[in-house]
Design a protein around this motif. Structure first.
Motif, PDB file in Angstrom:
ATOM      1  N   ALA A 206     -25.431   3.320 -28.456  1.00 34.21           N
ATOM      2  CA  ALA A 206     -26.376   2.446 -27.953  1.00 34.21           C
ATOM      3  C   ALA A 206     -27.758   3.275 -27.943  1.00 34.21           C
ATOM      4  O   ALA A 206     -27.705   4.316 -27.281  1.00 34.21           O
TER       5      ALA A 206
ATOM      6  N   TRP B 215     -32.406  -1.634 -25.943  1.00 34.15           N
ATOM      7  CA  TRP B 215     -31.209  -0.916 -26.210  1.00 34.15           C
ATOM      8  C   TRP B 215     -30.803  -1.679 -27.447  1.00 34.15           C
ATOM      9  O   TRP B 215     -30.616  -2.844 -27.540  1.00 34.15           O
TER      10      TRP B 215
ATOM     11  N   TYR C  76     -27.447  -1.447 -30.325  1.00 35.64           N
ATOM     12  CA  TYR C  76     -26.021  -0.955 -30.780  1.00 35.64           C
ATOM     13  C   TYR C  76     -26.139  -0.466 -32.283  1.00 35.64           C
ATOM     14  O   TYR C  76     -26.595  -1.376 -33.053  1.00 35.64           O
TER      15      TYR C  76
ATOM     16  N   ARG D 227     -25.132  -4.623 -23.459  1.00 34.92           N
ATOM     17  CA  ARG D 227     -26.240  -3.541 -23.322  1.00 34.92           C
ATOM     18  C   ARG D 227     -27.102  -4.048 -22.313  1.00 34.92           C
ATOM     19  O   ARG D 227     -27.432  -5.392 -22.364  1.00 34.92           O
TER      20      ARG D 227
ATOM     21  N   TRP E 280     -29.733   2.110 -16.554  1.00 34.44           N
ATOM     22  CA  TRP E 280     -28.761   2.117 -17.611  1.00 34.44           C
ATOM     23  C   TRP E 280     -29.109   3.078 -18.817  1.00 34.44           C
ATOM     24  O   TRP E 280     -30.078   3.212 -19.058  1.00 34.44           O
TER      25      TRP E 280
ATOM     26  N   CYS F  66     -26.946   5.444 -22.142  1.00 31.25           N
ATOM     27  CA  CYS F  66     -26.053   5.578 -23.342  1.00 31.25           C
ATOM     28  C   CYS F  66     -24.897   5.935 -22.767  1.00 31.25           C
ATOM     29  O   CYS F  66     -23.695   5.590 -23.346  1.00 31.25           O
TER      30      CYS F  66
ATOM     31  N   TRP G  69     -22.943   3.091 -21.609  1.00 31.45           N
ATOM     32  CA  TRP G  69     -22.598   2.340 -22.820  1.00 31.45           C
ATOM     33  C   TRP G  69     -21.200   2.871 -23.280  1.00 31.45           C
ATOM     34  O   TRP G  69     -20.244   2.328 -23.374  1.00 31.45           O
TER      35      TRP G  69
END
Length: 177
Positions: free
Chosen positions: A46, A60, A62, A99, A106, A108, A111
């Motif tokens: 992410a 964010w 993917y 995400r 929040w 990576c 994730w």
């Protein structure tokens, strides 16, 4: 892949330009057990990008990218956490990991943590594995710190060109210095 030559899944830590050297970009890499020159794998992660609909807003995204498995200036290390049992299921599970937008807490890293939990929960993607997040995170951070102390990233030493420092969490040993 068949037998003991199943692809491997790694947690990868990348350097973040201009920031605290102890913060990383976290990703998942999948590649063959035996790497050959010119070998390729996949990076799942992410990452933030500018939102084309709202000036200044980052969102964010993917990404699943086919990548060379050689060392890059930003890839610090990999920690092998398991063997891939089902590529299609792995890709489907990772693509579905949520995400969280507009939450500055929040990252990576979260994730990757959630992705590993999702792979464990699907029961099909991975074969032999270590999915305990605290163990994975601590091992990865400690391993990069050790490589930094050994001056792996500053051009010193006699490291084999093109190799990525790699730690095997299944066997709890370094496999590529």
């Amino acid at each position: 892949m068949f037998g003991s030559n199943k692809d491997r899944i790694y947690v990868a830590l990348y350097a973040r330009g201009g920031q605290d050297p102890n913060t990383y970009h976290w990703a998942i890499i999948v590649g063959p057990k035996t790497e050959v020159e010119g070998g390729r794998g996949f990076r799942y992660h992410a990452r933030q990008r500018l939102d084309p609909t709202t000036p200044g807003r980052q969102v964010w995204h993917y990404e699943a990218l086919d990548i060379p498995l050689t060392q890059t200036s930003m890839l610090l290390a990999r920690v092998m956490i398991g063997k891939v049992a089902n590529h299609a299921q792995l890709a489907k599970t990772l693509a579905a990991v949520p995400r969280e937008q507009d939450n500055p807490a929040w990252t990576c890293r979260i994730w990757v943590r959630d992705a590993i939990a999702a792979l464990e929960a699907d029961g099909k993607s991975l074969g032999t594995r270590v999915t305990n997040w605290q163990k994975i995170e601590q091992t990865a951070k400690t391993y990069v710190a050790r490589k930094r102390e050994q001056r792996r990233y500053d051009g010193s030493g006699t490291w084999k060109a093109g190799t990525v420092p790699t730690y095997d969490l299944l066997e709890e040993k370094e496999v590529i210095p």
